[in-house]
Design a protein around this motif. Structure first.
Motif, PDB file in Angstrom:
ATOM      1  N   TYR A  16       0.773  -1.267   0.029  1.00 11.52           N
ATOM      2  CA  TYR A  16      -0.034   0.078   0.201  1.00 11.52           C
ATOM      3  C   TYR A  16       0.754   1.046   0.053  1.00 11.52           C
ATOM      4  CZ  TYR A  16      -3.215   3.418   1.894  1.00 11.52           C
ATOM      5  OH  TYR A  16      -3.920   4.811   2.088  1.00 11.52           O
ATOM      6  N   PHE A  17       2.009   1.301   0.800  1.00 11.89           N
ATOM      7  CA  PHE A  17       2.691   2.463   0.877  1.00 11.89           C
ATOM      8  C   PHE A  17       3.484   2.772  -0.342  1.00 11.89           C
ATOM      9  CE2 PHE A  17       1.950   2.464   5.507  1.00 11.89           C
ATOM     10  CZ  PHE A  17       1.262   3.893   5.694  1.00 11.89           C
ATOM     11  N   ILE A  18       3.912   1.649  -0.827  1.00  5.68           N
ATOM     12  CA  ILE A  18       4.834   1.774  -2.017  1.00  5.68           C
ATOM     13  C   ILE A  18       4.048   2.364  -3.191  1.00  5.68           C
ATOM     14  CG2 ILE A  18       6.089   0.365  -3.923  1.00  5.68           C
ATOM     15  CD1 ILE A  18       7.066  -1.271  -1.930  1.00  5.68           C
ATOM     16  N   LEU A  19       2.695   1.983  -3.242  1.00  8.59           N
ATOM     17  CA  LEU A  19       1.830   2.442  -4.380  1.00  8.59           C
ATOM     18  C   LEU A  19       1.409   3.849  -4.097  1.00  8.59           C
ATOM     19  CD1 LEU A  19      -0.614  -0.590  -5.052  1.00  8.59           C
ATOM     20  CD2 LEU A  19       1.398  -0.178  -6.139  1.00  8.59           C
ATOM     21  N   LEU A  20       1.255   4.092  -2.976  1.00  4.51           N
ATOM     22  CA  LEU A  20       1.108   5.496  -2.349  1.00  4.51           C
ATOM     23  C   LEU A  20       2.100   6.282  -2.703  1.00  4.51           C
ATOM     24  CD1 LEU A  20      -1.225   6.997  -1.117  1.00  4.51           C
ATOM     25  CD2 LEU A  20      -0.440   6.577   1.043  1.00  4.51           C
ATOM     26  N   SER A  21       3.268   5.831  -2.479  1.00 10.53           N
ATOM     27  CA  SER A  21       4.728   6.736  -2.830  1.00 10.53           C
ATOM     28  C   SER A  21       4.734   6.885  -4.136  1.00 10.53           C
ATOM     29  CB  SER A  21       5.911   5.957  -2.332  1.00 10.53           C
ATOM     30  OG  SER A  21       6.903   6.632  -2.739  1.00 10.53           O
ATOM     31  N   LEU A  22       3.986   6.181  -5.002  1.00  9.47           N
ATOM     32  CA  LEU A  22       4.368   6.449  -6.562  1.00  9.47           C
ATOM     33  C   LEU A  22       3.098   7.293  -7.047  1.00  9.47           C
ATOM     34  CD1 LEU A  22       5.871   2.928  -7.420  1.00  9.47           C
ATOM     35  CD2 LEU A  22       7.151   5.174  -7.189  1.00  9.47           C
ATOM     36  N   ALA A  23       2.166   7.341  -6.278  1.00 10.88           N
ATOM     37  CA  ALA A  23       1.138   7.977  -6.831  1.00 10.88           C
ATOM     38  C   ALA A  23       1.152   9.272  -7.313  1.00 10.88           C
ATOM     39  CB  ALA A  23      -0.102   8.223  -5.705  1.00 10.88           C
ATOM     40  N   ASP A  24       1.972  10.185  -6.657  1.00 10.11           N
ATOM     41  CA  ASP A  24       2.188  11.363  -7.607  1.00 10.11           C
ATOM     42  C   ASP A  24       3.092  11.795  -8.698  1.00 10.11           C
ATOM     43  OD1 ASP A  24       4.237  10.877  -5.698  1.00 10.11           O
ATOM     44  OD2 ASP A  24       4.014  12.986  -4.986  1.00 10.11           O
ATOM     45  N   GLU A  25       4.398  10.817  -8.472  1.00 11.85           N
ATOM     46  CA  GLU A  25       5.350  11.001  -9.648  1.00 11.85           C
ATOM     47  C   GLU A  25       6.212   9.637  -9.520  1.00 11.85           C
ATOM     48  OE1 GLU A  25       7.784  14.404  -8.653  1.00 11.85           O
ATOM     49  OE2 GLU A  25       8.379  13.244  -6.766  1.00 11.85           O
ATOM     50  N   ALA A  31      14.383   7.049  -3.020  1.00 12.14           N
ATOM     51  CA  ALA A  31      13.440   7.902  -2.711  1.00 12.14           C
ATOM     52  C   ALA A  31      12.060   7.214  -2.359  1.00 12.14           C
ATOM     53  CB  ALA A  31      13.076   8.764  -4.058  1.00 12.14           C
ATOM     54  N   ILE A  32      11.865   5.961  -2.933  1.00 10.89           N
ATOM     55  CA  ILE A  32      10.674   5.318  -2.600  1.00 10.89           C
ATOM     56  C   ILE A  32      10.868   4.921  -1.018  1.00 10.89           C
ATOM     57  CG2 ILE A  32       9.467   3.079  -2.612  1.00 10.89           C
ATOM     58  CD1 ILE A  32      10.159   3.246  -5.553  1.00 10.89           C
ATOM     59  N   LEU A  33      12.228   4.385  -0.884  1.00 13.13           N
ATOM     60  CA  LEU A  33      12.449   4.089   0.792  1.00 13.13           C
ATOM     61  C   LEU A  33      12.298   5.189   1.814  1.00 13.13           C
ATOM     62  CD1 LEU A  33      14.631   1.418   1.104  1.00 13.13           C
ATOM     63  CD2 LEU A  33      16.016   3.391   2.332  1.00 13.13           C
ATOM     64  N   GLU A  37       9.062   5.604   4.382  1.00 14.14           N
ATOM     65  CA  GLU A  37       9.443   5.779   5.834  1.00 14.14           C
ATOM     66  C   GLU A  37       8.505   7.088   6.383  1.00 14.14           C
ATOM     67  OE1 GLU A  37      13.526   5.573   6.720  1.00 14.14           O
ATOM     68  OE2 GLU A  37      13.265   6.284   8.599  1.00 14.14           O
ATOM     69  N   ALA A  38       8.621   8.126   5.685  1.00 12.87           N
ATOM     70  CA  ALA A  38       7.971   9.373   5.940  1.00 12.87           C
ATOM     71  C   ALA A  38       6.495   9.106   6.067  1.00 12.87           C
ATOM     72  CB  ALA A  38       8.350  10.443   5.042  1.00 12.87           C
ATOM     73  N   LEU A  39       6.052   8.596   4.915  1.00 10.59           N
ATOM     74  CA  LEU A  39       4.436   8.347   4.758  1.00 10.59           C
ATOM     75  C   LEU A  39       4.049   7.594   5.957  1.00 10.59           C
ATOM     76  CD1 LEU A  39       3.916   7.629   0.947  1.00 10.59           C
ATOM     77  CD2 LEU A  39       2.909   9.546   2.219  1.00 10.59           C
ATOM     78  N   SER A  40       4.820   6.585   6.419  1.00 10.01           N
ATOM     79  CA  SER A  40       4.288   5.714   7.377  1.00 10.01           C
ATOM     80  C   SER A  40       4.551   6.213   8.885  1.00 10.01           C
ATOM     81  CB  SER A  40       4.697   3.987   7.218  1.00 10.01           C
ATOM     82  OG  SER A  40       5.999   4.040   7.155  1.00 10.01           O
ATOM     83  N   ALA A  42       7.555   6.249   9.729  1.00  5.79           N
ATOM     84  CA  ALA A  42       8.746   5.186  10.293  1.00  5.79           C
ATOM     85  C   ALA A  42       8.147   3.903  11.008  1.00  5.79           C
ATOM     86  CB  ALA A  42       9.670   6.065  11.394  1.00  5.79           C
ATOM     87  N   ARG A  43       6.959   3.735  10.783  1.00  6.58           N
ATOM     88  CA  ARG A  43       6.310   2.280  10.688  1.00  6.58           C
ATOM     89  C   ARG A  43       6.841   1.109  10.178  1.00  6.58           C
ATOM     90  NH1 ARG A  43       1.763   0.367  11.966  1.00  6.58           N
ATOM     91  NH2 ARG A  43       0.624   1.037  10.340  1.00  6.58           N
ATOM     92  N   ILE A  44       6.983   1.787   8.707  1.00  4.88           N
ATOM     93  CA  ILE A  44       7.780   0.644   7.693  1.00  4.88           C
ATOM     94  C   ILE A  44       9.022   1.465   7.370  1.00  4.88           C
ATOM     95  CG2 ILE A  44       7.357  -0.148   5.387  1.00  4.88           C
ATOM     96  CD1 ILE A  44       4.529  -0.372   5.938  1.00  4.88           C
ATOM     97  N   VAL A  45      10.111   0.483   7.671  1.00  6.62           N
ATOM     98  CA  VAL A  45      11.410   0.999   7.101  1.00  6.62           C
ATOM     99  C   VAL A  45      11.774  -0.185   6.623  1.00  6.62           C
ATOM    100  CG1 VAL A  45      13.656   1.805   7.983  1.00  6.62           C
ATOM    101  CG2 VAL A  45      11.709   2.548   9.432  1.00  6.62           C
ATOM    102  N   PHE A  46      11.806   0.227   5.165  1.00  6.06           N
ATOM    103  CA  PHE A  46      12.518  -1.178   4.146  1.00  6.06           C
ATOM    104  C   PHE A  46      14.016  -1.191   4.358  1.00  6.06           C
ATOM    105  CE2 PHE A  46       8.486  -0.388   1.668  1.00  6.06           C
ATOM    106  CZ  PHE A  46       7.977  -1.654   1.588  1.00  6.06           C
ATOM    107  N   SER A  47      14.464  -2.438   4.284  1.00  7.11           N
ATOM    108  CA  SER A  47      15.932  -2.626   3.797  1.00  7.11           C
ATOM    109  C   SER A  47      15.964  -2.786   2.347  1.00  7.11           C
ATOM    110  CB  SER A  47      16.370  -4.021   4.566  1.00  7.11           C
ATOM    111  OG  SER A  47      15.754  -5.174   3.678  1.00  7.11           O
ATOM    112  N   THR A  48      17.095  -2.548   1.831  1.00  8.54           N
ATOM    113  CA  THR A  48      17.179  -2.480   0.532  1.00  8.54           C
ATOM    114  C   THR A  48      16.701  -3.826   0.009  1.00  8.54           C
ATOM    115  OG1 THR A  48      19.203  -1.154   0.671  1.00  8.54           O
ATOM    116  CG2 THR A  48      19.046  -2.105  -1.578  1.00  8.54           C
ATOM    117  N   GLY A  49      16.882  -5.030   0.510  1.00  8.22           N
ATOM    118  CA  GLY A  49      16.451  -6.274  -0.007  1.00  8.22           C
ATOM    119  C   GLY A  49      15.013  -6.447  -0.112  1.00  8.22           C
TER     120      GLY A  49
END
Lengths: 119, 282
Positions: A16-25, A31-33, A37-40, A42-49
């Motif tokens: 959900y948050f990845i799609l939301l992050s890409l919703a505007d551009e 930048a997604i990472l 983090e900002a949208l959630s 800091a509830r969701i902090v992805f590792s690169t993997g």
């Protein structure tokens, strides 16, 4: 709403948050990472993997697409291989809209019940 | 760049080399760039150790997940119902051969013949063509007959005056299903010597065959009266090590070895079918 998008619900929080992050551009991986983090908050902090695992899954489902960033507005070609950016597809946008509608219904139901109990 | 950051980047690079090739080719460069920026942010924010551990843990976890996804995709895309039925059939055949029978050798022989025919029929489902089909049925029968031979030898040894130690009991119990598994795999291998994508096919076979064996075990015990089979252990069970070894051996040959035998054969079934389908697609 097309049945195809609704069949994919509910989304995981990460998706959900990845799609939301890409919703505007369109955005690059880093930048997604940061945006997730900002949208959630800091509830969701992805590792690169885990981020790239999730991106791959979304590419496979056709909800996002991968672009050379030279195709993005305002970017200039640099030396070496072009960086890649990710963008929502029409299908991804429909899925995100369906998820937002679903969440709205849930919240509305909860509000109705909680207001009833309060009065 | 600090030495510890270089170390994490090197470890990350090593993990990346273990990812599925398609994933690596598409994302490895990008992931390296993103990780460099993340670690450089962590240097300035003071959360370096936590970030480093999260990144390496995430890369290791994702590595496993990516391989599992790949396997799942391969199985879903490349397994047709005949592979599944072939694997399930073979599992059932091994279970049939393990059904408790009385001491009369004719019953045992009949059971092994039935199991062999069933296994052969399963194999023939993969490529149902005249002579080829008959060869596969014969291969199944031959594998189970080899198992029967070991079964008969075992009875002979147990009836003789040789002292039966726990280790010997286990060896005698395991010999038969192992023989069936190895013979079946070797015979099916003779029918198909084309070796490609073994890992996928082993997994392919494993899922269907282990599942098939377990289902077969349940069906077999229900049909033959599982209660009697369990009861037969009770009177002589004294809790001694040799008794535990005997029960353990029966569990192994009843559950685990049918699965292993099915796995080996299932892998071959998948491979054979893959080649056959490729041939017809071409």
């Amino acid at each position: 709403m097309p049945a195809l998008a609704e069949n994919e619900l509910p989304l995981t929080e990460a998706t959900y948050f990845i799609l939301l992050s890409l919703a505007d551009e369109p955005r690059h991986g880093y930048a997604i990472l940061k945006d997730v983090e900002a949208l959630s908050q800091a509830r969701i902090v992805f590792s690169t993997g885990t981020l790239y695992g999730a991106l791959k899954r979304l590419l496979d489902t056709g909800w996002i697409e991968r672009l050379d960033d030279t195709a993005l507005p305002g970017s200039e070609p640099g030396p070496g291989r072009p960086r890649k950016a990710y963008a929502l597809t029409q299908l991804g946008r429909r899925v995100l809209a369906a998820e937002v509608a679903r969440l709205r219904t849930l919240v509305k139901a909860a509000r109705r019940r909680l207001i009833q109990e309060a009065t | 760049m600090k030495a510890r950051t270089r170390l994490v980047l090197a470890a990350f690079g090593a993990l990346l080399r273990l990812y599925p090739p398609a994933f690596r080719e598409t994302f490895a460069d990008e992931m390296g760039q993103v990780l460099s920026r993340v670690l450089s942010d962590a240097e300035s924010s003071g959360h370096w150790w936590r970030t480093g551990a999260r990144e390496l843990g995430g890369a290791a976890g994702c590595l496993v997940v990516e391989h599992l996804h790949l396997c799942r995709k391969e199985i879903l895309m490349n397994t047709s119902s005949s592979t599944w039925w072939g694997a399930v059939g073979l599992g059932l055949a091994v279970v049939i051969s393990r059904l408790p029978v009385d001491a009369r050798w004719q019953s045992s022989l009949a059971l092994y013949l039935l199991a062999g025919a069933f296994a052969g029929w399963s194999l023939s489902q993969i490529n149902p063509r005249g002579a080829h089909r008959l060869i596969r049925v014969m291969a199944g029968v031959a594998a189970f007959m080899a198992g029967y031979l070991v079964h008969a030898l075992r009875d002979l040894s147990l009836a003789s005056s040789v002292e039966v130690t726990p280790i010997l009991t286990l060896a005698l119990l395991l010999g038969e299903p192992l023989t069936i598994a190895i013979t079946a795999a070797a015979l099916i291998g003779l029918l198909d010597r084309d070796g490609a994508q073994i890992g996928r096919l082993v997994l392919n076979g494993a899922v269907g065959a282990v599942g098939g064996s377990l289902i077969g075990l349940l069906v077999a015990f229900a049909a033959w009266g599982g209660i009697q089979a369990v009861d037969s252990y009770r009177p002589g069970f004294d809790g001694a090590l040799s008794s535990w070894v005997q029960v353990g051996g029966h569990v192994l040959i009843g559950i685990i070895f049918p699965g292993v035998a099915g796995l080996m054969a299932g892998a071959r079934l998948g491979r054979t079918e893959g080649r056959w389908r490729q041939m017809h697609a071409a």
